[in-house]
Design an enzyme around this catalytic site. Sequence first.
Site, PDB file in Angstrom:
ATOM      1  N   LYS A  72     -34.289 -19.137 -33.007  1.00 59.12           N
ATOM      2  CA  LYS A  72     -33.609 -20.193 -33.788  1.00 59.12           C
ATOM      3  C   LYS A  72     -34.597 -21.411 -33.693  1.00 59.12           C
ATOM      4  O   LYS A  72     -35.330 -21.754 -32.996  1.00 59.12           O
ATOM      5  CB  LYS A  72     -32.388 -20.812 -32.961  1.00 59.12           C
ATOM      6  CG  LYS A  72     -31.123 -19.854 -33.040  1.00 59.12           C
ATOM      7  CD  LYS A  72     -29.731 -20.492 -32.346  1.00 59.12           C
ATOM      8  CE  LYS A  72     -28.762 -19.415 -32.443  1.00 59.12           C
ATOM      9  NZ  LYS A  72     -28.222 -19.386 -33.723  1.00 59.12           N
ATOM     10  N   ARG A 104     -21.889 -10.405 -31.560  1.00 61.32           N
ATOM     11  CA  ARG A 104     -21.286  -8.994 -31.955  1.00 61.32           C
ATOM     12  C   ARG A 104     -21.850  -7.857 -31.163  1.00 61.32           C
ATOM     13  O   ARG A 104     -20.959  -6.959 -30.902  1.00 61.32           O
ATOM     14  CB  ARG A 104     -21.477  -8.546 -33.543  1.00 61.32           C
ATOM     15  CG  ARG A 104     -22.655  -8.366 -34.037  1.00 61.32           C
ATOM     16  CD  ARG A 104     -22.776  -8.893 -35.601  1.00 61.32           C
ATOM     17  NE  ARG A 104     -22.925  -9.981 -35.925  1.00 61.32           N
ATOM     18  CZ  ARG A 104     -23.004 -10.651 -36.921  1.00 61.32           C
ATOM     19  NH1 ARG A 104     -22.704 -10.071 -38.029  1.00 61.32           N
ATOM     20  NH2 ARG A 104     -22.937 -12.110 -37.291  1.00 61.32           N
TER      21      ARG A 104
HETATM   22  N1  BES Z   1     -24.385 -18.317 -31.923  1.00 57.16           N
HETATM   23  C1  BES Z   1     -24.584 -18.282 -33.049  1.00 57.16           C
HETATM   24  C2  BES Z   1     -23.414 -18.773 -34.256  1.00 57.16           C
HETATM   25  C3  BES Z   1     -23.315 -20.409 -33.990  1.00 57.16           C
HETATM   26  C4  BES Z   1     -23.857 -21.006 -34.974  1.00 57.16           C
HETATM   27  C5  BES Z   1     -22.432 -20.795 -32.868  1.00 57.16           C
HETATM   28  C6  BES Z   1     -23.841 -22.289 -34.603  1.00 57.16           C
HETATM   29  C7  BES Z   1     -22.415 -22.088 -33.141  1.00 57.16           C
HETATM   30  C8  BES Z   1     -22.905 -23.073 -34.059  1.00 57.16           C
HETATM   31  C9  BES Z   1     -24.925 -16.593 -33.400  1.00 57.16           C
HETATM   32  O1  BES Z   1     -25.122 -15.876 -32.409  1.00 57.16           O
HETATM   33  C10 BES Z   1     -25.540 -16.598 -34.571  1.00 57.16           C
HETATM   34  O2  BES Z   1     -26.806 -17.025 -34.374  1.00 57.16           O
HETATM   35  N2  BES Z   1     -25.205 -15.992 -35.681  1.00 57.16           N
HETATM   36  C11 BES Z   1     -25.854 -15.915 -36.710  1.00 57.16           C
HETATM   37  C12 BES Z   1     -25.867 -14.492 -37.494  1.00 57.16           C
HETATM   38  C13 BES Z   1     -26.625 -14.215 -38.499  1.00 57.16           C
HETATM   39  C14 BES Z   1     -28.153 -14.041 -38.002  1.00 57.16           C
HETATM   40  C15 BES Z   1     -26.205 -12.803 -39.225  1.00 57.16           C
HETATM   41  C16 BES Z   1     -25.695 -16.956 -37.792  1.00 57.16           C
HETATM   42  O3  BES Z   1     -24.603 -17.467 -37.971  1.00 57.16           O
HETATM   43  O4  BES Z   1     -26.957 -17.452 -38.536  1.00 57.16           O
HETATM   44 ZN    ZN Z   2     -27.233 -15.881 -32.354  1.00 52.52          ZN
END
Ligand code: BES
Ligand code: ZN
Length: 448
Positions: A232, A306
């Site tokens: 990230k 997931r």
């Molecule tokens: N933990 C994150 C989701 C999240 C984002 C929670 C912002 C709280 C605030 C999750 O694991 C994630 O990073 N999801 C990705 C999925 C994508 C790579 C398909 C996302 O939402 O960008």
């Molecule tokens: Zn994530």
Amino acid sequence: MPATLSGLPQEIRKELRLQLQSKPVAAVPSLGLVPQLAVACAQGHDADDMLAIRRRAGVIAQVVTTRKRLAYESDNNPVNIRQTVMGFIQGAYTFDRYKSAHSTCLKQCDLLGISGRAARAAVREGEIIGNATSFCRDLINTPAADLGPADFVREAKKACKGTGLRLRILDEAACQKKKMGALLAVGAASAADRRARLLVVEWNGKNTTRKKDFIALCGKGVVFDTGGLNIKPGRSMQLMRKDMGGAATVLSAMIALAQLNGKQSIRAYLPLVENSISAEAFRPGDVLTAADGTTIEIGNTDAEGRLALADAMCLAKQEGAQKLVTVATLTGAAMVALGRIHVPIMGDQDIVDQLSHAATSSGEKVWQLPMDDDHKTMVRGKMADLTNSDGSGEAGCITAGAFLSYFAGNLPFAHCDISPASWQNKQHALGPAGATGVLVSTLVDAFR
Ligand code: BES
Ligand code: ZN
Ligand code: ZN
């Protein structure tokens, strides 16, 4: 102590009435005329707007932060009393454990004008659910360094003591034995003392017809989400200590359900894991095998929640769950879809309706998103059965739910994405900036 506001000294009544002409809530110092240090009341009664009642109390609790004890006029309707008590607890919440000087928040609130058994039961209910929400907020607000998987388990054990809840912990070796290839891959890069584990919390309600029947609540417990090798960017990682919010919410609801002696049997399945980075990390393009044999190709290591939940759902299914509900900070797409106001929910209509009704009755907001076979098709893999991210960026909140639906098999299933609503960036009617504890009261009302 006067039983209602009308029993209060005239000076106080006059001042309160004056304030109410220009604002919805009024609070005045009591000048020693009553045992409490301040007296407050609010305009009118929105008889069936549970959130409005809760928020009013929350605002008052924040207005009188420097006072230690407050008197508040309430009507004697148990439903309203419950919301009022929850609102006071949420409004008075502070997270000051890391400050040298502790903040001055409201310590006690005497409700004037309430009497009878039903009213007293409503106060107790409000306290139980309000305190469970505070516990949830504490867990989410705590820095990841102080709340790894083992710390989460320790806090859970402490909080469940004496409640009648039964705890089981599957350590990494036990997860290996169960072939939880998805959960273990997410945790593969974490330090030795922060390895993955799965916490199961059981409540056996008296009213369950068949003894073995239970509802499974699966909560995402990613103690910190770096994104993994698909790292990230800085700002997106800043708050990722809150990525265990689903597990915190489910655990807190279980504690309240036990304290309220819930009739149904419920089990929480909480995968606790850190999505970290090292040479051992799982990679984009890897293929993982979940405990039920489903193969998953990795489109993005940041779609880890997931994966962890998939194995938790497999175990719930193996152990005989009749229904599955997932609660998770699963996607950033949930924020794009609905912002921090409503919690997106999706899945089988019966459970979605059950959750929607419970949300309304407990003063929370959820909103159903569509999830159908076309969404389910989107997460089919090229090389493996499924992909954890199709890379399209389309309907991201729903495709995450669709991915999970494969692990529910034929069981009734619903999914709640709390990623936006579990956190507020600014102070609000029900508390300070930070974790909100959203959905604790909804889950309690839905499954008691
Ligand atoms: N933990 C994150 C989701 C999240 C984002 C929670 C912002 C709280 C605030 C999750 O694991 C994630 O990073 N999801 C990705 C999925 C994508 C790579 C398909 C996302 O939402 O960008
Ligand atoms: Zn994530
Ligand atoms: Zn995550």
